[in-house]
Write an enzyme that holds these catalytic residues in place. Structure first.
Site, PDB file in Angstrom:
ATOM      1  N   LYS A 109       0.855  -1.202   0.000  1.00  0.00           N
ATOM      2  CA  LYS A 109       0.000   0.000   0.000  1.00  0.00           C
ATOM      3  C   LYS A 109       0.889   1.250   0.000  1.00  0.00           C
ATOM      4  O   LYS A 109       1.973   1.267   0.610  1.00  0.00           O
ATOM      5  CB  LYS A 109      -0.854  -0.045   1.297  1.00  0.00           C
ATOM      6  N   SER A 125      -9.591   1.027   3.094  1.00  0.00           N
ATOM      7  CA  SER A 125      -8.801   1.944   2.280  1.00  0.00           C
ATOM      8  C   SER A 125      -7.694   1.247   1.491  1.00  0.00           C
ATOM      9  O   SER A 125      -7.034   1.884   0.696  1.00  0.00           O
ATOM     10  CB  SER A 125      -8.148   2.973   3.215  1.00  0.00           C
ATOM     11  N   SER A 136      -9.849  -1.638   7.062  1.00  0.00           N
ATOM     12  CA  SER A 136      -9.279  -1.304   5.747  1.00  0.00           C
ATOM     13  C   SER A 136      -8.521  -2.419   5.045  1.00  0.00           C
ATOM     14  O   SER A 136      -8.103  -2.254   3.909  1.00  0.00           O
ATOM     15  CB  SER A 136      -8.347  -0.089   5.898  1.00  0.00           C
TER      16      SER A 136
END
Ligand code: MG
Ligand code: ZN
Lengths: 475, 94, 474
Positions: A69, A144, A168
């Protein structure tokens, strides 16, 4: 595309590692195949793709590329947390999680798109555009860690890592039909992980199956002296092997059926998986978690409060975007942060600043911390009677792009089932539990602190029984 | 629940510039979320200790041993403005 | 109506660890800018603080030295405000669960002691260099993150002078503990004063103002005095004292309002989630106690019990450790002379001549003073004459016996030489002599004065009085 790519693509990360160790596949072949697919990404899942394969050790993850990420700092590589305010920022150091995985032999293939500063559950808050769900490109992949989830689901990378503060990792895994694990708080070092909410953030794996999740998590976990809150895991992380759930007691919170916004299809898939678990020998019963339903309210005080402080460092002074206000320092601060932060980040900073401001601390932050204690106590007593607490991961399947962007509260309710675990600091996994209206649903298994080995085993047994096949979207 | 004046005060504390209509929209949105959060005010939390730390391990203290620092060049590598080996900013007083 | 000043002090002490409070960068002073920084003390994205064990050890030593109550569990809080010298947008400090509470130093009580990190240095590029005059500033983060201990006193201090004396004791205590260089010029010791006044005899506290960053003890004294005067004048004129932060300008002696960075701030304190609580174990306390040197309070008690000094002398010598150390050197050389006498000379005559200076740096060698005191004891020289010798010793050092010889300051024997001078003094003061004969002994003053002038203080006053009575048959 060499003839072998199709079967290479069909292999899980653990499968690739085995074939590489056995000498049937070279790390170069695997790297080239996946680098090409990542470069052709049409889901906007990647923000940066590596050029050359980096040097890595020859550990247990030998040669199987991974994606991280965007908010994981990697020396010399863009690490922007999905935000305009850090556009093009390249840190002078690498995060502990990426360091450990590289040392275990996995080369970094790319950085994935995410909701800005990990705030969101649809990946629509990214400054670099939304990510598309490979199951239906008109829908969100969840967030996310949307980029990591979509990239793994679409076979653009064998596996990836993301972060989970209120869901997330688990929620995007559920919405894209893959496995996502949020470990016990402290199990993975947060050093070099651009912070959202320090007392909740945890890094974890997003993988095609439970075995890969165990393998990748095993490489990530470990005490790190650079993170005062990191802890040595008391157990060696084992690859799962359970064939059944005999003697396992699953607790279902009594408000699952009545959860706000829960879709019939999701409920049906959840019940089917419970039935599957009972066939495997598990006992299922309802278990009270009286304060879990207040998790959203407590979370949306604690996380924004910590975020408002964690994001104060983005001020245009030492790095990142600066908008020069001619009228001095305060104007420079206010214009830089106005231009650099997206709407959702600004909303949460305002909410958090308000919750901490004079006169309101006790009514909001103080109270939220007490609710957090009650939620942890509820889980503690639940785990005296049950091995795990199970829920659907998300109340609904992937929703259309733009469907919830004008209603922050409905967006927040996506985290209804996933928020209580980080508040209690306990681990939870999401595994695919079948389709509803052609879209994946997720089944969440939560356990006491440091029970990852037992969670992975139970998830493995269920995974084998469910036999979910996500290969359709990897064509 | 939260009015324009409070939104402006909080925006100043958070160093966030808000345009006119944003103040109104923010007031509405924050109030909606705060109403939802209000539910926790109905709970009886008498005598419940706040969780300030999920991890209460004995102190994770660091021995007082030096670690290499960044070079000045590395430290200033991403600086928006540099002067005399330091980070240049508009003066606070100005 | 008279007013009583009520003063409390806030002192920041920079600790002399090797590395910063929350990262491994080395402490430095005066090195090229931004050469002692890292992701943590630059507040880069993703960095995390880890508390310095030695800083906690030093803070515990301070807590023990000030006889505070040590918190078994204390936590760090974040103090949130924006300023270019604060890279994270918050300072990691302690708020309502500090490491130490209570305690005292001398007769001033301590409110609390806590740990925190220092801000960076902001250098003003611009004409006047004052915080308001410049258009741009440059930030050097070398100092950012240096470990600090903040000591907050109760408002027990009643004057500028008492504040200065107490600060000297505090600085000496910190220096003896070995926890800080306590060098005000380099900023390793900073003091702010909270000043208010109230009608004498009342209990409630008046509105207080905060006098910030005075960089010498003398300026602290002068600043406090000036602020007491300002507030008293305000109150006497029936005006209100406004709570604000003030700056004392030593050159002009004026007090100006300081629109400081921390003005009207809502610091939104909340527990620092990146750090775990500091649990003070028995071993940590023992380790800190083991490194404590003899402290002023214990030294005073020892002087009283072992050397039977008066309480005042014991305190005077113990609370100025440099003076105490020098006294012990003199005492070691002055065998036969009672300790209290040596104490009077050191804490009295010598101290008044040297002021705040450390006697060890003066020209008066301990053995020289020891011999001088012995000579007084043996009546080889009178106390008055000895003080003149002491002036010479302070000015040029040297040997007391040689000075007495050279200056003819030797005490007059009882012999006829003194008797002749007394007879002459009586003749020069007939009415005084008459009064003494008439039984009014106190009238002897003028005659003694005459003899002292004649002998330049070398005569022994007791001896002269005896001769006068003898000659006047009183
Ligand atoms: Mg302070
Ligand atoms: Zn540092």
């Amino acid at each position: 595309m060499t003839a072998g790519t199709d079967d290479l693509l069909a292999l899980t990360a653990a499968g690739l590692a085995e074939r590489i160790r056995a000498g049937d596949l070279s790390t170069r072949e695997v790297w080239d195949a996946y680098r090409e697919r990542a470069a052709d990404d049409d889901l906007n899942a990647f923000l940066w793709v590596a050029g050359e394969a980096p040097e890595t050790g020859d550990g247990p993850l030998g040669g199987v590329p991974f994606a991280a990420k965007d908010l994981f700092c990697v020396r010399g590589v863009p690490s922007q947390a999905g935000s305009r305010i850090l556009e093009g920022y390249r840190p002078p150091y690498t995060s502990a999680a990426v360091e450990r995985i590289a040392a275990a032999g996995a080369p970094l293939l790319g950085k994935t798109n995410q909701d800005e500063f990990a705030m969101g559950s649809s990946n629509e808050n990214s400054a670099y555009g939304p990510v598309l769900n490979p199951w239906d490109r008109t829908r969100v992949p969840g967030g996310s860690s949307g980029g990591s989830a979509a990239a793994v689901a679409a076979g653009l990378v064998p596996w990836a890592i993301g972060t989970d503060t209120g869901g997330s990792i688990r929620q995007p895994a559920a919405l894209t039909g893959i496995v996502g694990l949020k470990p016990t708080y402290g199990a993975v070092s947060r050093y070099g992980m651009i912070a959202f909410a320090s007392s909740l953030d945890q890094a974890g794996p997003l993988t095609r199956d439970v075995t890969d999740a165990a393998l990748l998590f095993g490489a990530m976990t470990g005490r790190d002296e650079r993170d005062a809150t990191s802890l040595a895991h008391p157990e060696e992380i084992r690859l799962p092997s359970a064939r059944d759930l005999k003697g396992i007691r699953l607790g279902v919170p009594d408000d699952v059926e009545s959860a706000e916004g829960i879709e019939p299809g999701v409920l049906a898939a959840f019940r089917a998986t419970l039935a599957r678990a009972q066939e495997l020998g598990a006992e299922v019963d309802t278990c009270p978690l009286p304060h879990a339903r207040h998790g959203i309210a407590a979370y949306y005080v604690i996380a924004p409060a910590e975020a408002s402080s964690n994001l104060a460092r983005y001020d245009g002074v030492r790095y990142g975007l600066r908008v020069d206000g001619e009228e001095g320092l305060t104007a420079m601060y206010e214009k830089t942060r106005r231009a650099g932060f997206g709407e959702e980040v600004r909303r949460r900073i305002m909410l958090g600043t308000y919750a901490l401001s004079a006169g309101y601390y006790d009514a909001y932050y103080g109270r939220a911390q007490r609710v957090r204690t009650k939620i942890a106590q509820d889980f503690h007593s639940a785990f005296e009677r049950f091995d795990f607490v199970v829920t659907p991961t998300s109340p609904g399947v992937a929703f259309p792009l733009g469907a919830k962007t004008d209603d922050p509260l409905s967006m927040y309710l996506n985290d209804f089932f996933t928020v209580p675990m980080p508040l209690a600091g306990i681990p939870a996994i999401s595994i695919p539990s079948g389709l509803s209206e052609g879209l994946p649903t997720g089944f969440q298994i939560a356990g006491p602190a440091f029970s990852e080995n037992r969670i992975l085993d139970a998830a493995f047994a269920l995974e084998q029984a469910i036999g979910f096949d996500g290969s359709g979207v990897r064509a | 629940m939260i009015d324009r004046a409070e939104v402006l005060h909080v925006a100043r504390l958070a160093r966030l510039e808000l345009s006119g209509d944003e103040v109104d929209r923010m007031a509405g949105e924050l109030s909606a979320v705060l109403d939802h959060i209000e539910k926790i005010s109905e709970l009886d939390l008498e005598g419940v200790e706040p969780t300030s730390h999920v991890v209460e391990v004995a102190d994770a203290l660091r021995p007082d041993e030096p670690r290499p620092s960044l070079s000045q060049e590395e430290a200033l590598a991403s600086a928006p403005a540099v002067a005399d080996g330091g980070f240049e900013v508009p003066s606070p007083g100005a | 109506m008279s007013f009583e000043p009520v003063i409390g002090l806030e002192i920041h002490v920079q600790l002399r660890t090797r590395t910063k409070m929350f990262c491994g960068c080395e402490l430095s002073f005066g090195d090229p800018p931004n050469t002692h920084t890292c992701p943590v003390c630059l507040g880069l994205p993703g960095s995390l603080p880890v508390a310095n064990a030695r800083a906690v050890h030093f803070a515990l030593m301070i807590g023990l030295a000030l006889e505070c109550e040590l918190a078994p569990r204390s936590i760090f809080h974040r103090k949130n405000y924006f300023y270019p010298d604060l890279p994270k947008g918050y300072q990691i400090s302690q708020y309502d669960e500090p490491l130490c509470r209570g305690g005292h130093l001398g007769d001033v009580r301590i409110h609390r002691v806590h740990m925190e990190e220092d801000a960076a240095k902001l250098i003003h590029v611009g004409e006047s260099g004052r915080i308001h005059g410049a258009d741009t500033s440059v930030v050097d983060f070398n100092r950012g993150g240096t470990p600090l201990v903040e000591i907050v006193s109760e408002p027990d201090i009643r004057s500028g002078e008492q504040a200065r004396e107490w600060l000297i004791l505090l600085r000496e205590t910190m220096r003896q503990l070995g926890v800080s260089d306590v060098n005000m010029e380099e900023g390793s010791l900073r003091c702010d004063a909270n000043v208010s006044v109230r009608p004498a005899g009342t209990e409630t506290l008046g509105t207080k103002t905060e006098l910030k960053n005075m960089n010498s003890f003398r300026f602290v004294e002068r600043g406090i005095k000036a602020e007491i005067a300002r507030q008293t004048a305000l109150v006497e004129a029936g005006d209100e004292v406004v709570q604000e932060t003030l700056h004392f300008d030593p050159q002009s002696g004026s007090i100006t309002s300081l629109r400081s960075k921390e003005e009207a701030h809502d610091y939104r304190y909340f527990p620092e989630p990146d750090l775990v609580p500091v649990k003070v174990t028995e071993e940590m306390v023992q380790a800190a106690r083991a490194e404590l040197p003899e402290l002023p309070a214990d030294r005073a008690a020892r002087y009283e019990s072992e050397l039977s000094l008066s309480a005042d002398s014991a305190r005077a010598l113990a609370f100025r450790p440099a003076l105490g150390a020098y006294f012990e050197l003199v005492l070691a050389q002055a065998d036969g002379t009672p300790a209290q006498t040596v104490a009077n000379w050191v804490a009295g005559d010598l101290a008044t001549r040297l002021g705040d200076a450390d006697p060890a740096d003066s020209k008066v060698a301990p053995d020289a003073l020891a011999r001088l005191v012995a000579m007084v004891g043996e009546k080889a020289v009178t106390a008055g004459a000895a003080r003149q010798v002491l002036d010479r010793l302070v000015a040029e050092g040297g040997d007391p016996a040689a000075i007495v010889e050279a200056e003819g300051l030797g005490a007059m024997g009882g012999g006829d030489e003194l008797a002749d001078i007394v007879r002459a003094a009586i003749e020069a003061n007939p009415d005084a002599a008459e009064k003494i004969r008439g039984g009014r002994g106190q009238a002897i003053g003028p005659i003694i004065g005459h003899v002292m002038r004649e002998t330049r203080g070398a005569a022994d006053a007791g001896e002269v009085t005896r001769l006068v009575r003898e000659q006047l048959g009183a």
